[in-house]
Design a protein around this motif. Structure first.
Motif, short mmCIF file in Angstrom:
data_model
loop_
_atom_site.label_atom_id
_atom_site.label_comp_id
_atom_site.label_asym_id
_atom_site.label_seq_id
_atom_site.Cartn_x
_atom_site.Cartn_y
_atom_site.Cartn_z
N ILE A 154 0.85 -1.22 0.06
CA ILE A 154 0.10 0.06 0.27
C ILE A 154 0.77 1.13 -0.09
CG2 ILE A 154 -1.89 1.26 1.15
CD1 ILE A 154 -2.67 -1.32 0.21
N ALA A 155 0.54 2.13 -0.68
CA ALA A 155 1.20 3.84 -0.79
C ALA A 155 1.25 4.22 0.43
CB ALA A 155 0.83 4.47 -1.80
N THR A 156 2.30 4.96 0.70
CA THR A 156 2.46 5.66 2.15
C THR A 156 1.66 7.15 1.81
OG1 THR A 156 4.40 6.83 1.53
CG2 THR A 156 4.31 4.70 2.56
N ASP A 157 1.30 7.84 2.89
CA ASP A 157 0.50 9.16 2.59
C ASP A 157 1.68 10.08 1.97
OD1 ASP A 157 -1.65 8.16 4.02
OD2 ASP A 157 -0.92 9.23 5.95
N ALA A 158 2.93 9.92 2.37
CA ALA A 158 3.93 10.56 1.50
C ALA A 158 3.88 10.53 -0.09
CB ALA A 158 5.39 10.56 1.95
N GLY A 211 -7.70 2.00 1.77
CA GLY A 211 -8.76 3.05 2.62
C GLY A 211 -9.45 4.26 1.78
N THR A 212 -9.68 3.73 0.51
CA THR A 212 -10.26 4.86 -0.58
C THR A 212 -11.66 4.59 -0.50
OG1 THR A 212 -8.41 4.99 -1.88
CG2 THR A 212 -10.14 5.62 -2.80
N PRO A 213 -12.53 5.55 0.00
CA PRO A 213 -13.97 5.51 -0.13
C PRO A 213 -14.28 5.18 -1.66
CG PRO A 213 -13.36 7.55 0.47
CD PRO A 213 -12.08 6.69 0.51
N MET A 214 -15.53 4.40 -1.82
CA MET A 214 -15.96 4.04 -3.29
C MET A 214 -17.29 4.12 -3.57
SD MET A 214 -15.18 0.14 -2.81
CE MET A 214 -13.92 0.45 -1.48
N VAL A 215 -17.64 4.27 -4.86
CA VAL A 215 -18.92 3.92 -5.42
C VAL A 215 -18.72 2.94 -6.49
CG1 VAL A 215 -20.92 4.96 -6.89
CG2 VAL A 215 -19.89 6.20 -4.90
N MET A 247 -14.44 -0.83 5.65
CA MET A 247 -13.20 -1.21 4.92
C MET A 247 -12.09 -1.65 5.80
SD MET A 247 -12.89 1.72 1.71
CE MET A 247 -12.65 3.07 2.99
N ALA A 248 -11.84 -1.13 6.97
CA ALA A 248 -11.06 -1.91 7.85
C ALA A 248 -11.41 -3.21 8.47
CB ALA A 248 -11.10 -0.93 9.00
N PRO A 283 -16.97 11.26 3.67
CA PRO A 283 -15.67 10.22 3.18
C PRO A 283 -15.37 9.25 4.31
CG PRO A 283 -14.72 12.33 3.46
CD PRO A 283 -16.31 12.46 3.80
N GLN A 284 -15.79 9.51 5.60
CA GLN A 284 -15.52 8.54 6.57
C GLN A 284 -16.39 7.35 6.89
OE1 GLN A 284 -12.23 8.67 8.53
NE2 GLN A 284 -11.94 10.31 6.88
N ALA A 285 -17.51 7.66 6.38
CA ALA A 285 -18.66 6.61 6.44
C ALA A 285 -18.31 5.22 6.20
CB ALA A 285 -19.90 6.96 5.70
N GLN A 286 -17.53 4.99 5.04
CA GLN A 286 -16.87 3.88 4.80
C GLN A 286 -15.70 3.17 5.50
OE1 GLN A 286 -16.81 3.20 0.54
NE2 GLN A 286 -18.36 4.61 0.08
#
Length: 378
Positions: free
Chosen positions: A168-172, A282-286, A351-352, A344-347
Protein backbone atom coordinates in the motif's frame (compact mmCIF):
# COMPACT_ATOMS: atom_id res chain seq x y z
CA UNK A 1 6.64 -34.00 -1.56
CA UNK A 2 5.47 -33.82 -5.19
CA UNK A 3 2.80 -31.31 -6.21
CA UNK A 4 1.19 -31.21 -9.62
CA UNK A 5 -0.18 -27.68 -9.96
CA UNK A 6 -2.30 -26.08 -12.69
CA UNK A 7 -3.22 -22.42 -13.14
CA UNK A 8 -4.88 -20.97 -16.21
CA UNK A 9 -4.75 -17.18 -15.94
CA UNK A 10 -2.61 -14.41 -14.40
CA UNK A 11 -4.61 -14.18 -11.17
CA UNK A 12 -4.16 -17.92 -10.69
CA UNK A 13 -0.46 -17.60 -11.45
CA UNK A 14 -0.18 -15.04 -8.63
CA UNK A 15 -1.95 -17.38 -6.21
CA UNK A 16 0.17 -20.28 -7.40
CA UNK A 17 3.43 -18.39 -7.03
CA UNK A 18 2.55 -17.45 -3.46
CA UNK A 19 1.48 -20.93 -2.37
CA UNK A 20 4.56 -22.46 -4.02
CA UNK A 21 6.79 -20.02 -2.14
CA UNK A 22 5.00 -21.05 1.03
CA UNK A 23 5.50 -24.74 0.27
CA UNK A 24 9.24 -24.19 -0.12
CA UNK A 25 9.16 -22.94 3.49
CA UNK A 26 6.95 -25.62 5.05
CA UNK A 27 7.97 -28.62 2.91
CA UNK A 28 11.70 -28.37 2.08
CA UNK A 29 12.55 -30.41 -0.99
CA UNK A 30 9.10 -30.03 -2.52
CA UNK A 31 9.00 -30.48 -6.30
CA UNK A 32 6.49 -29.13 -8.79
CA UNK A 33 5.08 -30.21 -12.10
CA UNK A 34 2.23 -28.81 -14.16
CA UNK A 35 1.23 -25.57 -15.88
CA UNK A 36 1.67 -21.99 -14.75
CA UNK A 37 2.88 -18.53 -15.63
CA UNK A 38 6.00 -16.51 -14.80
CA UNK A 39 5.37 -16.20 -11.05
CA UNK A 40 4.98 -19.95 -10.68
CA UNK A 41 7.96 -20.58 -12.92
CA UNK A 42 10.02 -18.30 -10.67
CA UNK A 43 9.28 -20.78 -7.86
CA UNK A 44 10.68 -23.72 -9.82
CA UNK A 45 7.87 -24.87 -12.09
CA UNK A 46 8.79 -25.90 -15.62
CA UNK A 47 5.44 -25.37 -17.31
CA UNK A 48 4.40 -28.20 -19.59
CA UNK A 49 2.99 -25.68 -22.05
CA UNK A 50 2.39 -21.90 -22.02
CA UNK A 51 -0.31 -20.91 -19.55
CA UNK A 52 -1.61 -18.42 -22.13
CA UNK A 53 -3.23 -21.34 -23.96
CA UNK A 54 -5.75 -21.53 -21.12
CA UNK A 55 -6.31 -17.79 -20.66
CA UNK A 56 -9.41 -17.54 -22.83
CA UNK A 57 -12.75 -16.10 -21.74
CA UNK A 58 -16.18 -15.94 -23.29
CA UNK A 59 -18.00 -18.27 -25.64
CA UNK A 60 -16.75 -16.58 -28.80
CA UNK A 61 -13.14 -16.95 -27.65
CA UNK A 62 -13.46 -20.52 -26.34
CA UNK A 63 -15.26 -22.15 -29.28
CA UNK A 64 -12.36 -21.94 -31.78
CA UNK A 65 -10.04 -23.46 -29.17
CA UNK A 66 -12.48 -26.03 -27.78
CA UNK A 67 -10.79 -29.09 -29.30
CA UNK A 68 -7.33 -27.91 -28.27
CA UNK A 69 -8.52 -27.24 -24.71
CA UNK A 70 -10.24 -30.63 -24.53
CA UNK A 71 -7.01 -32.27 -25.68
CA UNK A 72 -5.03 -30.36 -23.03
CA UNK A 73 -7.49 -31.49 -20.33
CA UNK A 74 -6.93 -35.14 -21.27
CA UNK A 75 -3.18 -34.59 -21.55
CA UNK A 76 -2.96 -33.03 -18.07
CA UNK A 77 -5.04 -35.78 -16.47
CA UNK A 78 -2.83 -38.43 -18.05
CA UNK A 79 0.29 -36.63 -16.81
CA UNK A 80 -1.05 -36.45 -13.24
CA UNK A 81 -1.95 -40.14 -13.21
CA UNK A 82 1.40 -41.12 -14.73
CA UNK A 83 3.53 -39.08 -12.31
CA UNK A 84 1.54 -39.95 -9.15
CA UNK A 85 2.06 -36.70 -7.19
CA UNK A 86 1.15 -36.42 -3.53
CA UNK A 87 -1.49 -33.89 -4.50
CA UNK A 88 -3.08 -32.28 -7.52
CA UNK A 89 -3.49 -28.55 -6.80
CA UNK A 90 -5.76 -26.76 -9.27
CA UNK A 91 -6.08 -22.99 -9.09
CA UNK A 92 -9.25 -21.18 -10.16
CA UNK A 93 -10.09 -21.58 -13.93
CA UNK A 94 -12.80 -24.12 -13.01
CA UNK A 95 -13.86 -24.91 -16.59
CA UNK A 96 -10.42 -26.35 -17.23
CA UNK A 97 -9.12 -27.35 -13.82
CA UNK A 98 -12.16 -29.18 -12.52
CA UNK A 99 -12.40 -31.22 -15.71
CA UNK A 100 -8.81 -32.34 -15.17
CA UNK A 101 -9.60 -33.25 -11.55
CA UNK A 102 -12.68 -35.21 -12.65
CA UNK A 103 -10.62 -37.38 -15.02
CA UNK A 104 -7.91 -37.88 -12.40
CA UNK A 105 -10.40 -38.97 -9.75
CA UNK A 106 -12.09 -41.36 -12.17
CA UNK A 107 -8.84 -43.28 -12.58
CA UNK A 108 -6.90 -42.80 -9.33
CA UNK A 109 -7.04 -41.99 -5.63
CA UNK A 110 -4.74 -38.95 -5.92
CA UNK A 111 -5.70 -36.19 -3.50
CA UNK A 112 -7.21 -33.15 -5.19
CA UNK A 113 -7.18 -29.61 -3.81
CA UNK A 114 -8.81 -26.62 -5.51
CA UNK A 115 -7.74 -23.06 -4.70
CA UNK A 116 -10.62 -20.52 -4.83
CA UNK A 117 -14.05 -21.70 -3.81
CA UNK A 118 -16.90 -21.25 -6.29
CA UNK A 119 -19.10 -18.25 -5.47
CA UNK A 120 -22.05 -20.41 -4.45
CA UNK A 121 -23.03 -17.72 -1.92
CA UNK A 122 -23.86 -15.45 -4.87
CA UNK A 123 -25.38 -17.76 -7.45
CA UNK A 124 -25.65 -21.38 -8.65
CA UNK A 125 -25.26 -23.06 -5.24
CA UNK A 126 -25.33 -26.49 -6.86
CA UNK A 127 -21.79 -25.99 -8.11
CA UNK A 128 -20.35 -26.99 -4.73
CA UNK A 129 -22.00 -30.41 -4.68
CA UNK A 130 -20.93 -31.04 -8.25
CA UNK A 131 -17.35 -30.04 -7.42
CA UNK A 132 -17.31 -32.33 -4.37
CA UNK A 133 -17.50 -35.38 -6.63
CA UNK A 134 -13.85 -34.94 -7.58
CA UNK A 135 -12.33 -32.36 -5.18
CA UNK A 136 -11.24 -33.41 -1.68
CA UNK A 137 -10.22 -30.07 -0.20
CA UNK A 138 -10.75 -26.38 -0.96
CA UNK A 139 -8.66 -23.30 -0.19
CA UNK A 140 -11.07 -20.39 0.34
CA UNK A 141 -10.44 -16.67 -0.07
CA UNK A 142 -13.40 -15.55 2.06
CA UNK A 143 -14.13 -16.45 5.70
CA UNK A 144 -17.78 -17.30 5.08
CA UNK A 145 -16.99 -19.98 2.45
CA UNK A 146 -15.74 -23.01 4.48
CA UNK A 147 -19.18 -23.95 5.92
CA UNK A 148 -20.64 -23.90 2.41
CA UNK A 149 -17.93 -26.18 1.05
CA UNK A 150 -18.14 -28.50 4.05
CA UNK A 151 -21.90 -28.81 3.65
CA UNK A 152 -21.28 -30.03 0.11
CA UNK A 153 -18.91 -32.76 1.30
CA UNK A 154 -15.44 -31.22 1.02
CA UNK A 155 -13.00 -30.08 3.67
CA UNK A 156 -12.13 -26.40 3.38
CA UNK A 157 -9.75 -23.91 4.99
CA UNK A 158 -10.00 -20.13 4.82
CA UNK A 159 -6.45 -19.09 3.92
CA UNK A 160 -6.89 -15.34 3.50
CA UNK A 161 -7.32 -13.13 0.46
CA UNK A 162 -4.20 -12.13 -1.51
CA UNK A 163 -5.20 -8.46 -1.36
CA UNK A 164 -4.01 -8.29 2.26
CA UNK A 165 -0.46 -8.98 1.10
CA UNK A 166 -0.41 -6.27 -1.57
CA UNK A 167 1.82 -3.25 -0.82
CA UNK A 168 0.00 0.00 0.00
CA UNK A 169 1.31 3.46 -0.83
CA UNK A 170 2.29 5.72 2.05
CA UNK A 171 0.70 9.11 2.71
CA UNK A 172 3.93 10.70 1.51
CA UNK A 173 3.78 8.79 -1.79
CA UNK A 174 0.13 9.82 -2.22
CA UNK A 175 1.00 13.47 -1.57
CA UNK A 176 3.87 13.28 -4.05
CA UNK A 177 1.52 11.83 -6.68
CA UNK A 178 -0.91 14.70 -6.22
CA UNK A 179 1.91 17.21 -6.44
CA UNK A 180 3.59 15.60 -9.47
CA UNK A 181 0.32 15.72 -11.43
CA UNK A 182 -0.74 19.14 -10.13
CA UNK A 183 -4.04 17.72 -8.92
CA UNK A 184 -4.72 20.70 -6.68
CA UNK A 185 -6.99 20.90 -3.67
CA UNK A 186 -10.24 19.90 -5.39
CA UNK A 187 -11.67 16.42 -5.16
CA UNK A 188 -9.72 13.69 -6.97
CA UNK A 189 -11.84 10.89 -8.43
CA UNK A 190 -10.19 7.59 -9.29
CA UNK A 191 -12.15 6.11 -12.22
CA UNK A 192 -11.90 2.38 -12.88
CA UNK A 193 -14.24 1.42 -15.75
CA UNK A 194 -13.13 -2.22 -15.93
CA UNK A 195 -10.43 -4.44 -17.36
CA UNK A 196 -12.40 -5.97 -20.26
CA UNK A 197 -13.46 -4.26 -23.46
CA UNK A 198 -17.13 -5.07 -22.93
CA UNK A 199 -17.07 -3.47 -19.48
CA UNK A 200 -15.35 -0.32 -20.69
CA UNK A 201 -17.67 0.08 -23.68
CA UNK A 202 -20.79 -0.22 -21.48
CA UNK A 203 -19.57 1.94 -18.60
CA UNK A 204 -17.42 4.68 -20.15
CA UNK A 205 -20.25 6.97 -21.26
CA UNK A 206 -22.07 6.59 -17.95
CA UNK A 207 -18.89 7.22 -15.96
CA UNK A 208 -18.10 10.28 -18.08
CA UNK A 209 -21.65 11.59 -17.68
CA UNK A 210 -21.52 11.14 -13.92
CA UNK A 211 -18.22 13.01 -13.74
CA UNK A 212 -19.64 15.91 -15.79
CA UNK A 213 -22.59 16.15 -13.39
CA UNK A 214 -20.25 15.98 -10.40
CA UNK A 215 -18.08 18.74 -11.85
CA UNK A 216 -21.06 21.10 -11.74
CA UNK A 217 -20.89 21.07 -7.93
CA UNK A 218 -17.12 20.42 -7.69
CA UNK A 219 -15.43 22.81 -10.13
CA UNK A 220 -11.92 21.79 -9.01
CA UNK A 221 -12.59 18.14 -9.88
CA UNK A 222 -9.67 16.07 -11.20
CA UNK A 223 -9.85 12.53 -12.53
CA UNK A 224 -7.23 9.76 -12.47
CA UNK A 225 -7.67 6.64 -14.60
CA UNK A 226 -5.48 3.54 -14.22
CA UNK A 227 -5.92 1.16 -17.15
CA UNK A 228 -5.30 -2.53 -17.65
CA UNK A 229 -3.13 -3.60 -20.57
CA UNK A 230 -5.86 -5.19 -22.73
CA UNK A 231 -8.00 -2.02 -22.67
CA UNK A 232 -5.38 0.74 -22.38
CA UNK A 233 -5.91 2.11 -25.91
CA UNK A 234 -9.68 1.96 -25.51
CA UNK A 235 -9.55 3.77 -22.16
CA UNK A 236 -7.35 6.47 -23.65
CA UNK A 237 -9.89 7.03 -26.41
CA UNK A 238 -13.08 7.02 -24.32
CA UNK A 239 -11.70 9.37 -21.67
CA UNK A 240 -10.74 12.13 -24.13
CA UNK A 241 -14.01 13.97 -23.52
CA UNK A 242 -14.20 13.32 -19.81
CA UNK A 243 -14.01 16.33 -17.47
CA UNK A 244 -11.31 16.80 -14.86
CA UNK A 245 -8.30 16.65 -17.21
CA UNK A 246 -7.91 12.89 -16.77
CA UNK A 247 -4.50 11.63 -15.73
CA UNK A 248 -3.95 8.22 -17.31
CA UNK A 249 -1.74 5.70 -15.53
CA UNK A 250 0.03 3.35 -17.89
CA UNK A 251 -0.46 -0.41 -17.54
CA UNK A 252 2.29 -1.94 -15.47
CA UNK A 253 3.10 1.23 -13.52
CA UNK A 254 2.31 -0.43 -10.19
CA UNK A 255 3.87 2.29 -8.04
CA UNK A 256 1.79 5.05 -9.68
CA UNK A 257 -1.36 2.95 -9.42
CA UNK A 258 -0.78 2.35 -5.69
CA UNK A 259 -0.14 6.05 -5.14
CA UNK A 260 -3.27 6.99 -7.08
CA UNK A 261 -5.41 4.63 -5.00
CA UNK A 262 -4.12 6.26 -1.85
CA UNK A 263 -4.30 9.81 -3.20
CA UNK A 264 -7.89 9.74 -4.44
CA UNK A 265 -10.72 11.25 -2.41
CA UNK A 266 -13.23 8.82 -3.89
CA UNK A 267 -13.24 6.03 -6.45
CA UNK A 268 -15.81 5.18 -9.10
CA UNK A 269 -15.25 1.56 -10.02
CA UNK A 270 -16.74 -1.31 -11.95
CA UNK A 271 -17.86 -4.16 -9.72
CA UNK A 272 -15.19 -6.74 -8.91
CA UNK A 273 -12.21 -7.43 -6.70
CA UNK A 274 -11.02 -3.85 -7.23
CA UNK A 275 -13.32 -2.91 -4.35
CA UNK A 276 -11.01 -4.90 -2.06
CA UNK A 277 -7.95 -3.09 -3.42
CA UNK A 278 -9.67 0.20 -2.69
CA UNK A 279 -10.58 -0.95 0.82
CA UNK A 280 -6.96 -1.93 1.45
CA UNK A 281 -5.91 1.61 0.46
CA UNK A 282 -8.66 3.15 2.57
CA UNK A 283 -10.24 4.83 -0.46
CA UNK A 284 -14.03 5.34 -0.20
CA UNK A 285 -15.87 4.18 -3.29
CA UNK A 286 -18.96 4.01 -5.43
CA UNK A 287 -19.51 0.81 -7.42
CA UNK A 288 -21.35 0.76 -10.75
CA UNK A 289 -21.90 -2.02 -13.25
CA UNK A 290 -24.12 -3.12 -16.09
CA UNK A 291 -24.28 -5.91 -18.65
CA UNK A 292 -26.30 -6.68 -21.73
CA UNK A 293 -30.07 -6.90 -21.26
CA UNK A 294 -30.34 -10.69 -21.50
CA UNK A 295 -27.49 -11.34 -19.05
CA UNK A 296 -29.02 -8.79 -16.68
CA UNK A 297 -32.35 -10.65 -16.68
CA UNK A 298 -30.83 -14.10 -16.24
CA UNK A 299 -28.33 -13.18 -13.53
CA UNK A 300 -30.90 -11.03 -11.76
CA UNK A 301 -33.08 -14.11 -11.35
CA UNK A 302 -30.17 -16.24 -10.12
CA UNK A 303 -28.51 -13.90 -7.60
CA UNK A 304 -28.78 -14.98 -3.97
CA UNK A 305 -27.39 -11.77 -2.45
CA UNK A 306 -28.68 -8.21 -2.30
CA UNK A 307 -25.28 -6.64 -3.04
CA UNK A 308 -22.46 -7.54 -5.41
CA UNK A 309 -19.84 -5.38 -3.70
CA UNK A 310 -17.31 -7.52 -1.86
CA UNK A 311 -16.68 -4.90 0.83
CA UNK A 312 -20.38 -4.94 1.68
CA UNK A 313 -20.47 -8.74 1.71
CA UNK A 314 -17.34 -9.34 3.80
CA UNK A 315 -18.09 -6.59 6.31
CA UNK A 316 -21.78 -7.58 6.42
CA UNK A 317 -22.71 -3.93 5.90
CA UNK A 318 -24.15 -1.99 2.99
CA UNK A 319 -22.06 1.13 3.36
CA UNK A 320 -20.66 1.16 -0.20
CA UNK A 321 -23.21 2.61 -2.65
CA UNK A 322 -23.70 0.49 -5.73
CA UNK A 323 -25.58 1.17 -8.96
CA UNK A 324 -26.16 -2.06 -10.84
CA UNK A 325 -28.14 -2.78 -13.99
CA UNK A 326 -31.02 -0.37 -14.47
CA UNK A 327 -29.68 1.77 -11.60
CA UNK A 328 -26.38 2.29 -13.43
CA UNK A 329 -27.16 5.79 -14.71
CA UNK A 330 -24.99 8.89 -14.76
CA UNK A 331 -27.34 10.88 -12.54
CA UNK A 332 -27.58 8.22 -9.85
CA UNK A 333 -23.84 7.57 -9.91
CA UNK A 334 -23.17 11.32 -9.57
CA UNK A 335 -25.51 11.51 -6.58
CA UNK A 336 -23.63 8.59 -5.02
CA UNK A 337 -20.27 10.29 -5.55
CA UNK A 338 -21.55 13.51 -3.96
CA UNK A 339 -22.83 11.58 -0.93
CA UNK A 340 -19.49 9.84 -0.43
CA UNK A 341 -17.51 13.09 -0.81
CA UNK A 342 -19.81 14.72 1.75
CA UNK A 343 -19.05 11.99 4.30
CA UNK A 344 -15.83 10.21 3.28
CA UNK A 345 -15.39 8.60 6.72
CA UNK A 346 -18.64 6.64 6.50
CA UNK A 347 -16.97 3.65 4.81
CA UNK A 348 -13.77 3.54 6.85
CA UNK A 349 -14.96 1.12 9.52
CA UNK A 350 -16.42 -1.30 6.96
CA UNK A 351 -13.23 -1.20 4.87
CA UNK A 352 -11.04 -1.84 7.91
CA UNK A 353 -13.29 -4.70 9.04
CA UNK A 354 -13.13 -6.19 5.55
CA UNK A 355 -9.35 -6.23 5.57
CA UNK A 356 -9.23 -7.72 9.06
CA UNK A 357 -11.67 -10.46 8.10
CA UNK A 358 -9.65 -11.24 4.98
CA UNK A 359 -6.54 -11.88 7.03
CA UNK A 360 -4.73 -8.57 7.42
CA UNK A 361 -2.17 -8.71 10.22
CA UNK A 362 -1.82 -12.51 10.09
CA UNK A 363 0.46 -14.82 8.17
CA UNK A 364 0.61 -14.25 4.42
CA UNK A 365 -2.16 -16.04 2.50
CA UNK A 366 0.38 -17.98 0.44
CA UNK A 367 1.93 -19.42 3.60
CA UNK A 368 -1.47 -20.27 5.08
CA UNK A 369 -2.44 -21.95 1.82
CA UNK A 370 0.81 -23.93 1.81
CA UNK A 371 0.19 -25.23 5.31
CA UNK A 372 -3.31 -26.29 4.29
CA UNK A 373 -2.00 -28.10 1.20
CA UNK A 374 0.60 -29.92 3.30
CA UNK A 375 -2.00 -30.95 5.88
CA UNK A 376 -4.38 -32.31 3.25
CA UNK A 377 -1.99 -33.91 0.76
CA UNK A 378 -1.89 -37.62 0.14
Amino acid sequence: MKVFVIAGEPSGDALGGAVMAGLHDVAPGVTFDGVGGPLMQAQGLVSRFPMDELSVMGLAEVLPKYRALKRRIAEMAEAVIATRPDVLLTIDSPDFCLRVAKLVKAQSDIRTIHYVAPTVWAWRPGRAAKMARHIDHVLALFPFEPPLMQAAGMTCDFVGHPVVAHPIATDAEAAAFRADHALGAGPVVLALPGSRRGEVSRLADRFGGALRLLQQTSPGLRVVVPSAGPVADMVRQVTQDWPGQPVLIAPGDAAAKRAAFRAADVALAASGTVSLELAAAGTPMVIAYDMNWLSRQIIGQMLLVDTVTLVNLVSDTRTVPEFIGADCTSSRIADGLRAVLADPQAQQAAMALTMDRLGRGGDAPGLRAARSVLAHSG
